[in-house]
Scaffold this motif. Structure first.
Motif, PDB file in Angstrom:
ATOM      1  N   ALA A  66       4.695 -12.647  -5.704  1.00 49.47           N
ATOM      2  CA  ALA A  66       4.846 -11.213  -5.430  1.00 49.47           C
ATOM      3  C   ALA A  66       3.503 -10.514  -5.399  1.00 49.47           C
ATOM      4  CB  ALA A  66       5.760 -10.583  -6.479  1.00 49.47           C
ATOM      5  N   LEU A  67       2.597 -10.920  -6.287  1.00 50.41           N
ATOM      6  CA  LEU A  67       1.269 -10.294  -6.323  1.00 50.41           C
ATOM      7  C   LEU A  67       0.508 -10.571  -5.026  1.00 50.41           C
ATOM      8  CD1 LEU A  67       0.224 -11.128  -9.990  1.00 50.41           C
ATOM      9  CD2 LEU A  67       0.866  -8.898  -9.086  1.00 50.41           C
ATOM     10  N   ALA A  68       0.618 -11.794  -4.511  1.00 47.22           N
ATOM     11  CA  ALA A  68      -0.070 -12.139  -3.267  1.00 47.22           C
ATOM     12  C   ALA A  68       0.448 -11.323  -2.097  1.00 47.22           C
ATOM     13  CB  ALA A  68       0.093 -13.629  -2.977  1.00 47.22           C
ATOM     14  N   ALA A  69       1.731 -10.980  -2.121  1.00 45.33           N
ATOM     15  CA  ALA A  69       2.306 -10.149  -1.063  1.00 45.33           C
ATOM     16  C   ALA A  69       1.947  -8.685  -1.245  1.00 45.33           C
ATOM     17  CB  ALA A  69       3.818 -10.319  -1.029  1.00 45.33           C
ATOM     18  N   ALA A  70       1.808  -8.254  -2.505  1.00 47.47           N
ATOM     19  CA  ALA A  70       1.622  -6.831  -2.779  1.00 47.47           C
ATOM     20  C   ALA A  70       0.183  -6.360  -2.607  1.00 47.47           C
ATOM     21  CB  ALA A  70       2.101  -6.521  -4.197  1.00 47.47           C
ATOM     22  N   LEU A  71      -0.774  -7.178  -3.005  1.00 41.99           N
ATOM     23  CA  LEU A  71      -2.170  -6.733  -2.979  1.00 41.99           C
ATOM     24  C   LEU A  71      -2.653  -6.344  -1.583  1.00 41.99           C
ATOM     25  CD1 LEU A  71      -3.919  -9.069  -5.587  1.00 41.99           C
ATOM     26  CD2 LEU A  71      -3.761  -6.568  -5.647  1.00 41.99           C
ATOM     27  N   PRO A  72      -2.486  -7.199  -0.553  1.00 42.15           N
ATOM     28  CA  PRO A  72      -2.923  -6.769   0.780  1.00 42.15           C
ATOM     29  C   PRO A  72      -2.126  -5.591   1.312  1.00 42.15           C
ATOM     30  CG  PRO A  72      -1.717  -8.829   0.914  1.00 42.15           C
ATOM     31  CD  PRO A  72      -1.973  -8.574  -0.535  1.00 42.15           C
ATOM     32  N   ALA A  73      -0.840  -5.547   0.944  1.00 41.54           N
ATOM     33  CA  ALA A  73      -0.022  -4.419   1.384  1.00 41.54           C
ATOM     34  C   ALA A  73      -0.565  -3.119   0.818  1.00 41.54           C
ATOM     35  CB  ALA A  73       1.426  -4.620   0.943  1.00 41.54           C
ATOM     36  N   LEU A  74      -1.006  -3.170  -0.414  1.00 41.90           N
ATOM     37  CA  LEU A  74      -1.543  -1.978  -1.060  1.00 41.90           C
ATOM     38  C   LEU A  74      -2.805  -1.495  -0.365  1.00 41.90           C
ATOM     39  CD1 LEU A  74      -1.241  -0.091  -3.519  1.00 41.90           C
ATOM     40  CD2 LEU A  74      -2.675  -1.683  -4.795  1.00 41.90           C
ATOM     41  N   LEU A  75      -3.613  -2.415   0.112  1.00 49.80           N
ATOM     42  CA  LEU A  75      -4.890  -2.050   0.731  1.00 49.80           C
ATOM     43  C   LEU A  75      -4.756  -1.678   2.206  1.00 49.80           C
ATOM     44  CD1 LEU A  75      -7.100  -4.885  -0.832  1.00 49.80           C
ATOM     45  CD2 LEU A  75      -6.955  -2.486  -1.566  1.00 49.80           C
ATOM     46  N   ILE A  76      -3.824  -2.319   2.901  1.00 50.94           N
ATOM     47  CA  ILE A  76      -3.740  -2.182   4.354  1.00 50.94           C
ATOM     48  C   ILE A  76      -2.703  -1.164   4.800  1.00 50.94           C
ATOM     49  CG2 ILE A  76      -3.126  -3.444   6.466  1.00 50.94           C
ATOM     50  CD1 ILE A  76      -4.341  -5.922   5.168  1.00 50.94           C
ATOM     51  N   SER A  77      -1.603  -1.055   4.065  1.00 49.28           N
ATOM     52  CA  SER A  77      -0.469  -0.259   4.514  1.00 49.28           C
ATOM     53  C   SER A  77      -0.812   1.182   4.903  1.00 49.28           C
ATOM     54  CB  SER A  77       0.620  -0.261   3.437  1.00 49.28           C
ATOM     55  OG  SER A  77       1.761   0.420   3.878  1.00 49.28           O
ATOM     56  N   PRO A  78      -1.625   1.924   4.127  1.00 50.51           N
ATOM     57  CA  PRO A  78      -1.894   3.319   4.518  1.00 50.51           C
ATOM     58  C   PRO A  78      -2.524   3.436   5.896  1.00 50.51           C
ATOM     59  CG  PRO A  78      -2.665   2.882   2.288  1.00 50.51           C
ATOM     60  CD  PRO A  78      -2.318   1.560   2.892  1.00 50.51           C
ATOM     61  N   PHE A  79      -3.445   2.524   6.212  1.00 53.51           N
ATOM     62  CA  PHE A  79      -4.150   2.595   7.496  1.00 53.51           C
ATOM     63  C   PHE A  79      -3.309   1.988   8.619  1.00 53.51           C
ATOM     64  CE2 PHE A  79      -7.191   2.217   4.017  1.00 53.51           C
ATOM     65  CZ  PHE A  79      -7.909   3.388   4.184  1.00 53.51           C
ATOM     66  N   ALA A  80      -2.437   1.038   8.274  1.00 54.61           N
ATOM     67  CA  ALA A  80      -1.579   0.428   9.289  1.00 54.61           C
ATOM     68  C   ALA A  80      -0.695   1.470   9.955  1.00 54.61           C
ATOM     69  CB  ALA A  80      -0.720  -0.669   8.657  1.00 54.61           C
ATOM     70  N   GLY A  81      -0.194   2.434   9.171  1.00 51.53           N
ATOM     71  CA  GLY A  81       0.666   3.466   9.733  1.00 51.53           C
ATOM     72  C   GLY A  81      -0.021   4.306  10.795  1.00 51.53           C
ATOM     73  N   VAL A  82      -1.313   4.543  10.616  1.00 52.99           N
ATOM     74  CA  VAL A  82      -2.068   5.309  11.609  1.00 52.99           C
ATOM     75  C   VAL A  82      -2.063   4.584  12.944  1.00 52.99           C
ATOM     76  CG1 VAL A  82      -4.348   6.221  12.212  1.00 52.99           C
ATOM     77  CG2 VAL A  82      -3.520   6.375   9.848  1.00 52.99           C
ATOM     78  N   PHE A  83      -2.316   3.278  12.917  1.00 54.99           N
ATOM     79  CA  PHE A  83      -2.374   2.509  14.153  1.00 54.99           C
ATOM     80  C   PHE A  83      -0.985   2.285  14.749  1.00 54.99           C
ATOM     81  CE2 PHE A  83      -6.337   1.468  11.998  1.00 54.99           C
ATOM     82  CZ  PHE A  83      -7.244   1.663  13.030  1.00 54.99           C
ATOM     83  N   VAL A  84       0.025   2.179  13.903  1.00 54.35           N
ATOM     84  CA  VAL A  84       1.393   2.052  14.412  1.00 54.35           C
ATOM     85  C   VAL A  84       1.777   3.282  15.223  1.00 54.35           C
ATOM     86  CG1 VAL A  84       3.832   2.037  13.717  1.00 54.35           C
ATOM     87  CG2 VAL A  84       2.218   0.445  12.659  1.00 54.35           C
ATOM     88  N   ASP A  85       1.356   4.464  14.781  1.00 48.64           N
ATOM     89  CA  ASP A  85       1.641   5.687  15.519  1.00 48.64           C
ATOM     90  C   ASP A  85       0.871   5.751  16.832  1.00 48.64           C
ATOM     91  OD1 ASP A  85       3.492   6.752  13.762  1.00 48.64           O
ATOM     92  OD2 ASP A  85       2.000   7.778  12.554  1.00 48.64           O
TER      93      ASP A  85
END
Length: 453
Positions: A66-85
């Motif tokens: 779970a930690l391996a899945a969560a750490l990159p999500a924590l770092l990338i997710s905020p900026f990913a939404g910008v590019f998804v839009d």
């Protein structure tokens, strides 16, 4: 013969359409991919759990998934939404599917010998830390790509489904995911006992390819979105991200849902991390039946989504949400204190019924309160907050159960408390607090806007 088949397809094909063609393709692809993911994660949990059986640090090692899945999500997710839009959502989802399939297949190089005879000698020679490191690395990479795929999927739902049918679409998606969970869990548990880990890796990769093909068949009219010049794009990323945060801050509904969903993620982070130990130790279930016991209660989600589809218009989505969160939390506390399998399964079933009701309405609630052009950023912000909360819960539960609470064994009348029971009870309390908070914050708005919410 071919002409007859085409006529039959034209005559009966509409019976297999859920809401519309685009949604049906998205629904089928998502379910295939989800079954593959659950099967994959179940096998990884069993693999690590059996390799480290009777080791005090086994909970911490399993929490590493779970930690391996969560750490990159924590770092990338905020900026990913910008590019998804900015990007075309359908194309974004297809690229992520193909890349994730390749990454998952790379684990065949370190998987257990048996299904991959050619790699047997090399695999057997690999030390355990290298195997664990490879697993964690692939999970982290695929999780990073999912931070683009998931908000794109949720934002696209608002474009392919009419607003009046969003609750039904969300209920269908949630219910099918609940049904897919036991399928993936049981296949994972049975398959690992007889075939090892390699087959699960191959099937998960194949599920991503199936999802890619079905998404390719969707007919979505999206504007030809493209990023601005690289320098300008980078400079405006933080500005776009801030605009998404402001939308949440200005909306009472979005603010409240963000906090409540974060508490939910904290509770589920504990439950998921300790599920292997709760089922095999507290409930005394053999490892071979772990997948079955872990998956069967999810069938309650089908009933929950059936109920929510019929009650949303009558009592309002917000009321359904906070009531369901309260019931989920109470059922979790009840289940955590059990040592009898049948009683625990009843508690799990009730928890999943209520949880599926809440999950079915939270997506439409967010979409209705968010401008379409900012949906990616808002969903990514929710993903970041819930990931951070889940990450904290995963680390704390894995660490505490492996160290400070490892030897705890308390007897109170008819209740026996060990580390797993204590931490799972705390998970249920987090959901109860979230339900009470949501009720307090939204009761005035519910009275003013019901039954539209």
């Amino acid at each position: 013969m071919r002409l007859r088949s085409q006529k039959l397809l034209a005559l009966y094909g509409h019976r297999f359409i859920l809401i519309n063609r685009n949604y049906t393709l998205l629904w089928v692809g998502s379910n295939i991919s989800f079954i593959g993911d659950i099967l994959f994660m179940t096998v990884l949990t069993l693999w690590i759990g059996t390799l480290l059986r009777n080791q005090s640090y086994a909970p911490l090692a399993i929490s590493g998934i779970a930690l391996a899945a969560a750490l990159p999500a924590l770092l990338i997710s905020p900026f990913a939404g910008v590019f998804v839009d900015r990007w075309q959502k359908q194309k974004t989802m297809r690229v992520m599917d193909v890349t994730r399939a390749v990454l998952v297949l790379s684990l065949l190089l370190v998987s257990e010998p048996g299904a991959q005879a050619v790699l047997s000698a090399r695999t057997a020679a690999l030390p355990l830390p290298i195997k664990l490191g490879a697993i964690y690395l692939v999970i982290a990479a695929t999780s990073s790509l999912s931070q683009f795929f998931n908000p794109a999927t949720k934002a696209l739902l608002g474009e392919i489904v009419p607003e009046e049918k969003l609750t039904r679409a969300s209920a269908l998606t949630t219910g099918s995911a609940m049904a897919a969970w036991p399928i993936g869990s049981m296949l994972g548990g049975i398959g690992y006992a007889s075939l090892g880990a390699s087959w699960a890796i191959a099937l998960n990769a194949a599920s991503f390819i199936c999802s890619w093909e079905l998404i390719r068949g969707m007919r979505v009219s999206e504007p030809a979105a493209s990023l601005a010049a690289p320098k300008e794009g980078i400079r405006h990323v933080f500005k776009d991200l801030w605009e998404g945060l402001q939308i949440i801050e200005e909306s009472l509904l979005l603010r409240t849902l963000l906090r409540a969903e974060s508490l939910l993620a904290f509770g589920l982070g504990i439950i998921n991390t300790l599920a292997f130990f709760f089922i095999t130790q507290n409930l005394h279930v053999p490892v071979s039946l772990y997948g079955f016991v872990n998956g069967v209660p999810s069938l309650g989600g089908i009933l929950g989504t059936w109920l929510v589809d019929r009650s949303a218009a009558k009592i309002g989505q917000s009321r359904i949400y906070y009531r369901a969160r309260l019931v989920t939390g109470i059922a979790m506390v009840f289940t955590a204190l059990q040592h009898q399998l049948l009683i625990a399964l009843i508690g799990m079933l009730l928890s999943n019924i209520a949880d599926s009701e809440a999950e079915a309405v939270v997506g439409p609630l967010i979409l209705n309160a968010t401008p379409a052009k900012m949906a990616g950023r808002v969903f990514s912000t929710f993903g970041t907050a819930t990931t951070a909360s889940s990450l904290l819960a995963t680390f704390l539960s894995g660490y505490l159960s492996s160290t400070l609470l490892h030897t705890v064994d308390i007897h109170l009348f008819v209740i026996d408390l060990n580390a797993t029971a204590m931490l799972n009870s705390c998970a249920g309390m987090a959901l109860i607090i979230g339900g009470l908070y949501t009720y307090q914050q939204l009761r005035k708005e519910v009275r003013r806007q019901a039954p539209n919410l």
